[in-house]
Design a protein around this motif. Sequence first.
Motif, PDB file in Angstrom:
ATOM      1  N   ALA A  39      28.376  45.722  33.759  1.00 47.66           N
ATOM      2  CA  ALA A  39      29.720  45.171  32.894  1.00 47.66           C
ATOM      3  C   ALA A  39      30.386  43.892  33.946  1.00 47.66           C
ATOM      4  O   ALA A  39      30.867  42.978  33.289  1.00 47.66           O
ATOM      5  N   LEU A  40      30.507  44.211  35.133  1.00 44.23           N
ATOM      6  CA  LEU A  40      31.416  43.484  36.095  1.00 44.23           C
ATOM      7  C   LEU A  40      30.810  42.030  36.171  1.00 44.23           C
ATOM      8  O   LEU A  40      31.383  41.054  36.139  1.00 44.23           O
ATOM      9  N   PHE A  41      29.505  41.992  36.331  1.00 44.30           N
ATOM     10  CA  PHE A  41      28.629  40.749  36.721  1.00 44.30           C
ATOM     11  C   PHE A  41      27.967  40.158  35.363  1.00 44.30           C
ATOM     12  O   PHE A  41      27.634  38.892  35.727  1.00 44.30           O
ATOM     13  N   ILE A  42      28.054  40.765  34.450  1.00 42.79           N
ATOM     14  CA  ILE A  42      27.396  40.281  33.165  1.00 42.79           C
ATOM     15  C   ILE A  42      28.315  40.155  32.106  1.00 42.79           C
ATOM     16  O   ILE A  42      28.832  39.004  31.603  1.00 42.79           O
ATOM     17  N   ALA A  43      28.940  41.161  31.596  1.00 42.43           N
ATOM     18  CA  ALA A  43      29.615  41.314  30.478  1.00 42.43           C
ATOM     19  C   ALA A  43      30.876  40.845  30.766  1.00 42.43           C
ATOM     20  O   ALA A  43      31.487  39.875  29.933  1.00 42.43           O
ATOM     21  N   LEU A  44      31.611  41.005  31.886  1.00 44.85           N
ATOM     22  CA  LEU A  44      33.093  40.326  32.128  1.00 44.85           C
ATOM     23  C   LEU A  44      33.166  38.695  32.311  1.00 44.85           C
ATOM     24  O   LEU A  44      33.857  38.107  31.750  1.00 44.85           O
ATOM     25  N   PRO A  45      32.003  38.199  32.724  1.00 47.38           N
ATOM     26  CA  PRO A  45      32.069  36.699  32.812  1.00 47.38           C
ATOM     27  C   PRO A  45      31.599  36.066  31.470  1.00 47.38           C
ATOM     28  O   PRO A  45      32.105  35.048  31.046  1.00 47.38           O
ATOM     29  N   ILE A  46      30.811  36.764  30.787  1.00 47.86           N
ATOM     30  CA  ILE A  46      30.705  36.469  29.185  1.00 47.86           C
ATOM     31  C   ILE A  46      32.059  36.290  28.341  1.00 47.86           C
ATOM     32  O   ILE A  46      32.343  35.723  27.705  1.00 47.86           O
ATOM     33  N   ILE A  47      32.717  37.555  28.534  1.00 49.35           N
ATOM     34  CA  ILE A  47      33.767  37.854  27.677  1.00 49.35           C
ATOM     35  C   ILE A  47      34.724  36.748  28.308  1.00 49.35           C
ATOM     36  O   ILE A  47      35.484  36.168  27.403  1.00 49.35           O
ATOM     37  N   GLY A  48      34.990  36.673  29.372  1.00 46.91           N
ATOM     38  CA  GLY A  48      35.859  35.595  30.071  1.00 46.91           C
ATOM     39  C   GLY A  48      35.734  34.314  29.543  1.00 46.91           C
ATOM     40  O   GLY A  48      36.838  33.555  29.105  1.00 46.91           O
ATOM     41  N   ILE A  49      34.367  33.937  29.762  1.00 45.62           N
ATOM     42  CA  ILE A  49      34.202  32.445  29.214  1.00 45.62           C
ATOM     43  C   ILE A  49      34.702  32.124  27.785  1.00 45.62           C
ATOM     44  O   ILE A  49      35.199  31.247  27.304  1.00 45.62           O
ATOM     45  N   ILE A  50      34.234  33.144  26.925  1.00 46.41           N
ATOM     46  CA  ILE A  50      34.402  32.919  25.452  1.00 46.41           C
ATOM     47  C   ILE A  50      35.644  32.931  25.383  1.00 46.41           C
ATOM     48  O   ILE A  50      36.539  32.087  24.583  1.00 46.41           O
ATOM     49  N   ALA A  51      36.735  33.877  25.840  1.00 41.17           N
ATOM     50  CA  ALA A  51      37.963  34.139  25.726  1.00 41.17           C
ATOM     51  C   ALA A  51      39.026  32.891  26.297  1.00 41.17           C
ATOM     52  O   ALA A  51      39.762  32.457  25.662  1.00 41.17           O
ATOM     53  N   LEU A  52      38.232  32.364  27.244  1.00 42.39           N
ATOM     54  CA  LEU A  52      39.041  30.938  27.746  1.00 42.39           C
ATOM     55  C   LEU A  52      38.787  30.080  26.737  1.00 42.39           C
ATOM     56  O   LEU A  52      40.072  29.061  26.500  1.00 42.39           O
ATOM     57  N   PHE A  53      37.510  29.848  26.103  1.00 45.27           N
ATOM     58  CA  PHE A  53      37.557  28.817  25.156  1.00 45.27           C
ATOM     59  C   PHE A  53      38.360  29.150  23.819  1.00 45.27           C
ATOM     60  O   PHE A  53      38.671  28.090  23.119  1.00 45.27           O
ATOM     61  N   GLU A  54      38.580  30.096  23.501  1.00 43.26           N
ATOM     62  CA  GLU A  54      39.176  30.516  22.258  1.00 43.26           C
ATOM     63  C   GLU A  54      40.545  30.818  22.610  1.00 43.26           C
ATOM     64  O   GLU A  54      41.559  30.895  21.941  1.00 43.26           O
ATOM     65  N   ARG A  55      41.198  30.406  23.904  1.00 43.20           N
ATOM     66  CA  ARG A  55      42.213  30.509  24.314  1.00 43.20           C
ATOM     67  C   ARG A  55      43.161  31.810  24.176  1.00 43.20           C
ATOM     68  O   ARG A  55      44.250  31.872  23.980  1.00 43.20           O
ATOM     69  N   ARG A  56      42.383  32.811  24.613  1.00 46.18           N
ATOM     70  CA  ARG A  56      42.848  34.124  24.722  1.00 46.18           C
ATOM     71  C   ARG A  56      43.411  34.446  26.292  1.00 46.18           C
ATOM     72  O   ARG A  56      42.896  33.705  27.114  1.00 46.18           O
ATOM     73  N   GLY A  57      44.122  35.505  26.280  1.00 51.91           N
ATOM     74  CA  GLY A  57      44.755  35.649  27.527  1.00 51.91           C
ATOM     75  C   GLY A  57      43.813  36.867  28.266  1.00 51.91           C
ATOM     76  O   GLY A  57      43.019  37.242  27.912  1.00 51.91           O
ATOM     77  N   TRP A  58      44.505  36.917  29.712  1.00 43.57           N
ATOM     78  CA  TRP A  58      43.822  38.121  30.289  1.00 43.57           C
ATOM     79  C   TRP A  58      44.057  39.395  29.707  1.00 43.57           C
ATOM     80  O   TRP A  58      43.030  40.183  30.366  1.00 43.57           O
ATOM     81  N   LYS A  59      44.912  39.912  29.233  1.00 44.22           N
ATOM     82  CA  LYS A  59      44.995  40.927  28.288  1.00 44.22           C
ATOM     83  C   LYS A  59      43.827  41.263  27.385  1.00 44.22           C
ATOM     84  O   LYS A  59      43.143  42.365  27.483  1.00 44.22           O
ATOM     85  N   TYR A  60      43.410  40.149  26.803  1.00 46.65           N
ATOM     86  CA  TYR A  60      42.533  40.198  25.734  1.00 46.65           C
ATOM     87  C   TYR A  60      41.014  40.283  26.498  1.00 46.65           C
ATOM     88  O   TYR A  60      40.363  41.491  26.129  1.00 46.65           O
ATOM     89  N   ILE A  61      40.775  39.757  27.665  1.00 46.03           N
ATOM     90  CA  ILE A  61      39.755  39.819  28.400  1.00 46.03           C
ATOM     91  C   ILE A  61      39.721  41.231  29.051  1.00 46.03           C
ATOM     92  O   ILE A  61      38.351  41.806  28.939  1.00 46.03           O
TER      93      ILE A  61
END
Length: 170
Positions: free
Chosen positions: A120-142
């Motif tokens: 979760a930490l090293f695979i899911a979080l980076p994937i979620i984070g990258i998608i959220a950044l491009f979607e202009r979502r915040g840290w709470k969403y991530i």
Amino acid sequence: MPTNFYMYFITALIPLIIGSIYYNPKVLGTAWMKAGKFSDEYLRGANMTVIFIVTYVFSVMLSMALGGLTIHQAGVFSMMMPEVLESGSAVQQEFNMLMETYGENSRSFGHGAFHGFFGALFIALPIIGIIALFERRGWKYILIHFGYWAISLVLMGGLICATLQFAPLS
């Protein structure tokens, strides 16, 4: 191949069960909707049957991948390919001997949960984070999504590691 391969299908239910609780409006559903800027009307327009079926198929794939991450004996097997599949070969006999000696090492719920969390930490979080950044979502969403995947992958990894059984090769 595990003798109880059906465990992949059972553990694939975990993200659906956890999601139904985690994203409930009384838990984190409302916070997720606000963080994602979703409206009730927008979410109502979905075909939930298709969403649940596709989610389950993806979860089966994820369960199979977690088997390789949580059960280290799978790495030994893949390292000995393809000779390990030759019936009666010296490599197959050596593999069976290794499994007899070390086949139960690191095969606990805790060990699988540990690897599930790091997945979760090293695979899911980076994937979620990258998608959220491009979607202009915040840290709470991530972090809301990361929490969901951390819980799901910890439970999936733990259950897979503790329950999958492999018969000796012949």
